[in-house]
Design a protein around this motif. Structure first.
Motif, PDB file in Angstrom:
ATOM      1  N   TYR A 182       0.864  -1.185   0.000  1.00 41.08           N
ATOM      2  CA  TYR A 182       0.000   0.000   0.000  1.00 41.08           C
ATOM      3  C   TYR A 182       0.898   1.231   0.000  1.00 41.08           C
ATOM      4  O   TYR A 182       1.932   1.255   0.660  1.00 41.08           O
ATOM      5  N   MET A 183       0.497   2.247  -0.756  1.00 46.77           N
ATOM      6  CA  MET A 183       1.215   3.529  -0.709  1.00 46.77           C
ATOM      7  C   MET A 183       0.180   4.618  -0.491  1.00 46.77           C
ATOM      8  O   MET A 183      -0.807   4.401   0.196  1.00 46.77           O
ATOM      9  N   GLU A 184       0.357   5.767  -1.119  1.00 48.65           N
ATOM     10  CA  GLU A 184      -0.628   6.832  -0.882  1.00 48.65           C
ATOM     11  C   GLU A 184      -1.919   6.545  -1.647  1.00 48.65           C
ATOM     12  O   GLU A 184      -1.903   5.940  -2.714  1.00 48.65           O
ATOM     13  N   PRO A 185      -3.082   6.957  -1.105  1.00 49.49           N
ATOM     14  CA  PRO A 185      -4.359   6.749  -1.809  1.00 49.49           C
ATOM     15  C   PRO A 185      -4.376   7.541  -3.126  1.00 49.49           C
ATOM     16  O   PRO A 185      -3.624   8.500  -3.293  1.00 49.49           O
ATOM     17  N   ILE A 186      -5.261   7.120  -4.023  1.00 55.50           N
ATOM     18  CA  ILE A 186      -5.472   7.900  -5.249  1.00 55.50           C
ATOM     19  C   ILE A 186      -6.010   9.263  -4.841  1.00 55.50           C
ATOM     20  O   ILE A 186      -6.901   9.375  -4.005  1.00 55.50           O
ATOM     21  N   SER A 187      -5.439  10.309  -5.454  1.00 53.90           N
ATOM     22  CA  SER A 187      -5.829  11.668  -5.082  1.00 53.90           C
ATOM     23  C   SER A 187      -6.794  12.237  -6.122  1.00 53.90           C
ATOM     24  O   SER A 187      -6.505  12.212  -7.326  1.00 53.90           O
ATOM     25  N   ILE A 188      -7.952  12.715  -5.674  1.00 57.19           N
ATOM     26  CA  ILE A 188      -8.915  13.384  -6.562  1.00 57.19           C
ATOM     27  C   ILE A 188      -8.912  14.870  -6.218  1.00 57.19           C
ATOM     28  O   ILE A 188      -9.176  15.254  -5.081  1.00 57.19           O
ATOM     29  N   VAL A 189      -8.568  15.689  -7.209  1.00 61.64           N
ATOM     30  CA  VAL A 189      -8.417  17.132  -6.983  1.00 61.64           C
ATOM     31  C   VAL A 189      -9.472  17.885  -7.794  1.00 61.64           C
ATOM     32  O   VAL A 189      -9.601  17.671  -9.004  1.00 61.64           O
ATOM     33  N   LYS A 190     -10.226  18.760  -7.114  1.00 59.86           N
ATOM     34  CA  LYS A 190     -11.233  19.578  -7.797  1.00 59.86           C
ATOM     35  C   LYS A 190     -10.871  21.045  -7.614  1.00 59.86           C
ATOM     36  O   LYS A 190     -10.709  21.499  -6.479  1.00 59.86           O
ATOM     37  N   VAL A 191     -10.742  21.755  -8.734  1.00 57.86           N
ATOM     38  CA  VAL A 191     -10.435  23.194  -8.671  1.00 57.86           C
ATOM     39  C   VAL A 191     -11.524  23.958  -9.428  1.00 57.86           C
ATOM     40  O   VAL A 191     -12.431  23.347 -10.001  1.00 57.86           O
ATOM     41  N   ASN A 192     -11.427  25.284  -9.429  1.00 57.34           N
ATOM     42  CA  ASN A 192     -12.498  26.078 -10.018  1.00 57.34           C
ATOM     43  C   ASN A 192     -12.408  26.244 -11.529  1.00 57.34           C
ATOM     44  O   ASN A 192     -13.422  26.330 -12.204  1.00 57.34           O
ATOM     45  N   SER A 193     -11.180  26.330 -12.062  1.00 57.55           N
ATOM     46  CA  SER A 193     -11.041  26.655 -13.480  1.00 57.55           C
ATOM     47  C   SER A 193      -9.839  25.923 -14.076  1.00 57.55           C
ATOM     48  O   SER A 193      -9.012  25.360 -13.358  1.00 57.55           O
ATOM     49  N   LEU A 194      -9.764  25.984 -15.394  1.00 55.22           N
ATOM     50  CA  LEU A 194      -8.644  25.380 -16.116  1.00 55.22           C
ATOM     51  C   LEU A 194      -7.315  25.978 -15.650  1.00 55.22           C
ATOM     52  O   LEU A 194      -6.340  25.255 -15.407  1.00 55.22           O
ATOM     53  N   GLU A 195      -7.276  27.312 -15.495  1.00 57.32           N
ATOM     54  CA  GLU A 195      -6.035  27.975 -15.052  1.00 57.32           C
ATOM     55  C   GLU A 195      -5.625  27.494 -13.661  1.00 57.32           C
ATOM     56  O   GLU A 195      -4.435  27.308 -13.388  1.00 57.32           O
ATOM     57  N   GLU A 196      -6.608  27.247 -12.791  1.00 59.32           N
ATOM     58  CA  GLU A 196      -6.281  26.732 -11.454  1.00 59.32           C
ATOM     59  C   GLU A 196      -5.724  25.309 -11.532  1.00 59.32           C
ATOM     60  O   GLU A 196      -4.866  24.930 -10.743  1.00 59.32           O
ATOM     61  N   GLU A 197      -6.235  24.535 -12.482  1.00 57.60           N
ATOM     62  CA  GLU A 197      -5.696  23.187 -12.701  1.00 57.60           C
ATOM     63  C   GLU A 197      -4.205  23.287 -13.056  1.00 57.60           C
ATOM     64  O   GLU A 197      -3.371  22.561 -12.512  1.00 57.60           O
ATOM     65  N   TYR A 198      -3.874  24.208 -13.976  1.00 53.33           N
ATOM     66  CA  TYR A 198      -2.476  24.377 -14.377  1.00 53.33           C
ATOM     67  C   TYR A 198      -1.608  24.842 -13.210  1.00 53.33           C
ATOM     68  O   TYR A 198      -0.490  24.360 -13.025  1.00 53.33           O
ATOM     69  N   LYS A 199      -2.150  25.799 -12.436  1.00 53.29           N
ATOM     70  CA  LYS A 199      -1.370  26.317 -11.301  1.00 53.29           C
ATOM     71  C   LYS A 199      -1.105  25.205 -10.276  1.00 53.29           C
ATOM     72  O   LYS A 199      -0.011  25.105  -9.731  1.00 53.29           O
ATOM     73  N   LEU A 257      -1.021   8.472  -8.147  1.00 51.92           N
ATOM     74  CA  LEU A 257      -2.022   8.751  -9.179  1.00 51.92           C
ATOM     75  C   LEU A 257      -2.909   9.901  -8.714  1.00 51.92           C
ATOM     76  O   LEU A 257      -3.502   9.845  -7.634  1.00 51.92           O
ATOM     77  N   THR A 258      -2.957  10.962  -9.541  1.00 56.98           N
ATOM     78  CA  THR A 258      -3.784  12.132  -9.224  1.00 56.98           C
ATOM     79  C   THR A 258      -4.759  12.378 -10.363  1.00 56.98           C
ATOM     80  O   THR A 258      -4.369  12.421 -11.538  1.00 56.98           O
ATOM     81  N   LEU A 259      -6.034  12.538 -10.019  1.00 55.29           N
ATOM     82  CA  LEU A 259      -7.090  12.773 -11.001  1.00 55.29           C
ATOM     83  C   LEU A 259      -7.636  14.180 -10.783  1.00 55.29           C
ATOM     84  O   LEU A 259      -8.026  14.525  -9.671  1.00 55.29           O
ATOM     85  N   ILE A 260      -7.638  14.999 -11.852  1.00 55.83           N
ATOM     86  CA  ILE A 260      -7.971  16.424 -11.680  1.00 55.83           C
ATOM     87  C   ILE A 260      -9.166  16.834 -12.550  1.00 55.83           C
ATOM     88  O   ILE A 260      -9.237  16.517 -13.734  1.00 55.83           O
ATOM     89  N   THR A 261     -10.077  17.566 -11.916  1.00 55.22           N
ATOM     90  CA  THR A 261     -11.209  18.141 -12.636  1.00 55.22           C
ATOM     91  C   THR A 261     -11.384  19.596 -12.206  1.00 55.22           C
ATOM     92  O   THR A 261     -10.757  20.040 -11.253  1.00 55.22           O
ATOM     93  N   TYR A 262     -12.220  20.340 -12.953  1.00 56.52           N
ATOM     94  CA  TYR A 262     -12.523  21.723 -12.550  1.00 56.52           C
ATOM     95  C   TYR A 262     -13.992  22.014 -12.795  1.00 56.52           C
ATOM     96  O   TYR A 262     -14.683  21.289 -13.510  1.00 56.52           O
ATOM     97  N   ASN A 263     -14.499  23.100 -12.157  1.00 55.94           N
ATOM     98  CA  ASN A 263     -15.951  23.320 -12.072  1.00 55.94           C
ATOM     99  C   ASN A 263     -16.530  24.287 -13.097  1.00 55.94           C
ATOM    100  O   ASN A 263     -17.739  24.286 -13.319  1.00 55.94           O
ATOM    101  N   ASN A 264     -15.690  25.185 -13.654  1.00 64.63           N
ATOM    102  CA  ASN A 264     -16.222  26.225 -14.539  1.00 64.63           C
ATOM    103  C   ASN A 264     -15.432  26.297 -15.832  1.00 64.63           C
ATOM    104  O   ASN A 264     -14.208  26.221 -15.818  1.00 64.63           O
ATOM    105  N   ARG A 265     -16.171  26.452 -16.963  1.00 66.42           N
ATOM    106  CA  ARG A 265     -15.504  26.609 -18.255  1.00 66.42           C
ATOM    107  C   ARG A 265     -16.349  27.520 -19.136  1.00 66.42           C
ATOM    108  O   ARG A 265     -17.567  27.372 -19.194  1.00 66.42           O
TER     109      ARG A 265
END
Length: 622
Positions: A311-328, A595-603
């Motif tokens: 076992y290592m670190e859990p899968i990380s699910i990241v939710k941000v507000n915008s595409l630019e925040e995903e990049y940052k 493993l990190t999975l990233i989504t965002y809320n506004n486009r």
């Protein structure tokens, strides 16, 4: 070698048909290499009698190198590792020599006579219009699908909606032209080989006797035409050994036919099925979640992927507000990393790379791209934006004006454009429009507004100017209307515009903006030479690869899975959505430890939903 019980069972199989169902990271190549050696060393089968088929030159090369590094001196005769196309081409050349004819391959842009130019000319001759890059790609992919699935163009059109005028006529003229001039493309290699094997008994028996044992890698990616070639070759002994994972079948758009795996023991009697369910690649966290996730598909063999890794670190699910925040977020993460060569950023669609490379370059983080897709830099929306700016700097630029006059406010007609082309070319196009005979107040006010708006545009920075073009010059309205006419979604067009804005936002003037675009395009083409950069790749292209750390980005419902798959699912057709789930699964199983999975809320000023696959994973994790 340290082999598992399951691997040893598969390796020891000799005669008759066998299907090895291997989960991601189960050591498929290891099994194929050791089974080849077992046939040669322990069963006294000559290497000449064994044909190992894989689906890319890179895989064939990798398999050959790995075999030679372990068993290099076991035989003076080289072992044959080949792609299906390479095998087909050798058969076609032998057939051509026997029949005193000659076929010319029309793939590759370096030749005068190539597939792309032929199709462009045919399209123009029928539709009296120049073909766009997107439509050309659609035609090429559609022809490939038809050939691989062994169907007719009409059957294809009954299954798929195609935005190509006179597609059947284009297809038939292309086929007749090739046939008349003895030309073949990659897809013809398969259909022509199949025809040869069905009609030329001498060559059929020669190849059957030459290759008594056939091994097939990545069996889930086999198309109908490829399956037929293999089926005819192995008959009647049926010494066929296929390694596959139905859960990793992700090339339906190219004609891959995973249903062939489910019918395998009907086609080949007395089939032995071996299960290789142990994953040697990923942490227990990743494997456990992936196993539960893929079980939501119904069109599959029931396998249980497991691992003895820690076992290592859990899968990380990241939710941000915008595409630019995903990049940052990504940049903050990546700045801390030492070994960039073992990190991948994966995405569903090629367009996702554009914003990433802009941010990576600004943050001095090296990147590697195997497949460079330059379509963005030639995209018609980008060309439109450039032409708006060029016209604002030089109002007499009739070429730019002709390209965009119907994409802006003003209600300018073609006859008006033809008329002003005959007038003083040094004069502003707006002056010429205003001096048209019999002009009413409605048009006069429109043209005066345009003139003023272009003057404003000429003084704006690139980002501000693009927003002005979209909102005040009517280009946003044009995108909405053309999207409906041309079969694009407004969202996909606005996304292209959004990426252009991201690049523009860091530039101070038009020349810097153009320079930046050229520099990013150059970086993309050069990136394949970067050895220790972060890998940027579509999930399709990353299949077969593995990385210590993987980021799956842009996980938006409607993009991944795409709207078309969701709509089909609602109508009762589950296949497309299940393939998308397999694609997501392939992306996740590239990761070894993180493993990190990233989504965002506004486009584009709208609220959007995270991928439904993310919601499934949250429920699994809960």
């Amino acid at each position: 070698m340290n082999l598992s019980k399951e691997q040893k069972k598969a390796i020891s199989h000799v005669n008759g048909p066998a299907l090895v169902l291997a989960v991601p990271g189960a050591g498929k190549t290891t099994v194929l290499i050791h089974r080849t050696a077992n046939l040669i060393l322990n069963k006294n089968i000559s290497p000449e009698k064994i044909l190992s088929i894989t689906f890319s030159r890179a895989s064939a090369r990798d398999m050959k190198n790995r075999f030679n590094s372990i068993y290099g001196d076991i035989s003076p005769v080289p072992v044959h590792f080949s792609t299906i196309h390479s095998f087909a081409y050798s058969l076609i050349r032998e057939y051509a020599f026997k029949n005193k004819t000659r076929y010319t391959l029309i793939e590759g842009n370096n030749k005068n006579l190539n597939k792309i130019n032929i199709l462009k000319n045919i399209y123009f001759s029928i539709n009296k219009d120049y073909i766009t890059e997107e439509k050309l790609e659609t035609i090429i992919n559609s022809i490939g699908y038809i050939k691989n699935m062994l169907i007719t163009p009409k059957e294809f059109l009954s299954q798929f909606k195609l935005d190509i005028d006179n597609f059947v006529e284009i297809y038939n003229i292309y086929e007749r032209y090739k046939s008349k001039n003895n030309l073949i493309d990659f897809d013809d290699m398969l259909t022509l080989s199949l025809e040869i094997l069905k009609t030329d008994n001498y060559l059929l028996n020669k190849y059957r006797n030459r290759y008594e044992y056939i091994q097939l890698d990545e069996g889930q990616d086999t198309s109908k035409s490829q399956s037929e070639i293999v089926r005819i070759l192995v008959h009647p002994k049926n010494n066929l050994f296929i390694v596959a994972d139905d859960d990793q079948s992700i090339y339906g758009f190219r004609g891959a036919y995973p249903q062939g795996l489910f019918e395998f023991n009907k086609i080949y009697k007395n089939t032995k099925i071996f299960y290789m369910e142990q994953n040697y690649r990923s942490s227990k966290n990743i494997v456990s979640v992936c196993n539960k996730f893929i079980k939501k598909n119904t069109l599959r063999y029931n396998k249980n992927i497991f691992t003895e890794n820690q076992y290592m670190e859990p899968i990380s699910i990241v939710k941000v507000n915008s595409l630019e925040e995903e990049y940052k977020y990504l940049m903050e993460e990546l700045k801390e990393m030492d070994n960039c060569g073992d990190i991948a950023i994966l995405y569903r669609n090629n367009i996702s790379a554009i914003g990433i490379i802009e941010y990576l370059e600004r943050n001095n983080i090296p990147f590697y791209m195997k497949d460079v897709n330059r379509k963005f830099f030639n995209h018609w929306i980008l060309q439109d934006i450039i032409n708006f700016f060029l016209l604002s700097y030089d109002n007499s630029n009739i070429q730019s004006f002709k390209r965009i006059y119907y994409k802006m406010n003003g209600f300018i007609s073609k006859s008006q454009v033809n008329y002003i082309k005959t007038m003083n070319l040094d004069k502003s196009v707006f002056q010429r429009l205003l001096s048209l005979p019999g002009l009413n107040n409605f048009y006069k006010n429109n043209f005066l507004d345009l003139k003023l708006n272009f003057k404003k545009l000429s003084k704006m920075k690139p980002y501000e100017g693009i927003c002005h073009i979209e909102n005040n010059l009517g280009y946003g309205d044009y995108l909405r209307e053309s999207g409906m006419k041309l079969g694009y979604t407004l969202d996909s067009l606005k996304t292209i515009l959004n990426y252009i804005k991201i690049i523009a936002s860091k530039t101070d003037d038009f020349n810097e903006f153009i320079g930046r675009l050229k520099f990013l395009e150059y970086l993309c083409t050069q990136s394949k030479n970067i050895k220790d950069g972060i890998t940027l790749s579509t999930i399709h292209s990353a299949k077969g690869l593995e990385f210590n750390r993987v980021y799956l980005i842009d996980l938006i419902d409607g993009d991944f899975p795409p709207t078309s798959s969701i709509d089909a699912f609602r109508k009762g057709n589950i296949e497309a959505l299940e393939e998308e789930r397999r694609l997501f699964y392939v992306g996740m199983t590239r990761a070894k430890k993180h493993l990190t999975l990233i989504t965002y809320n506004n486009r584009n000023g709208k609220k959007i939903s995270p991928s439904r696959f993310l919601l499934e994973l949250e429920n699994i994790n809960a």
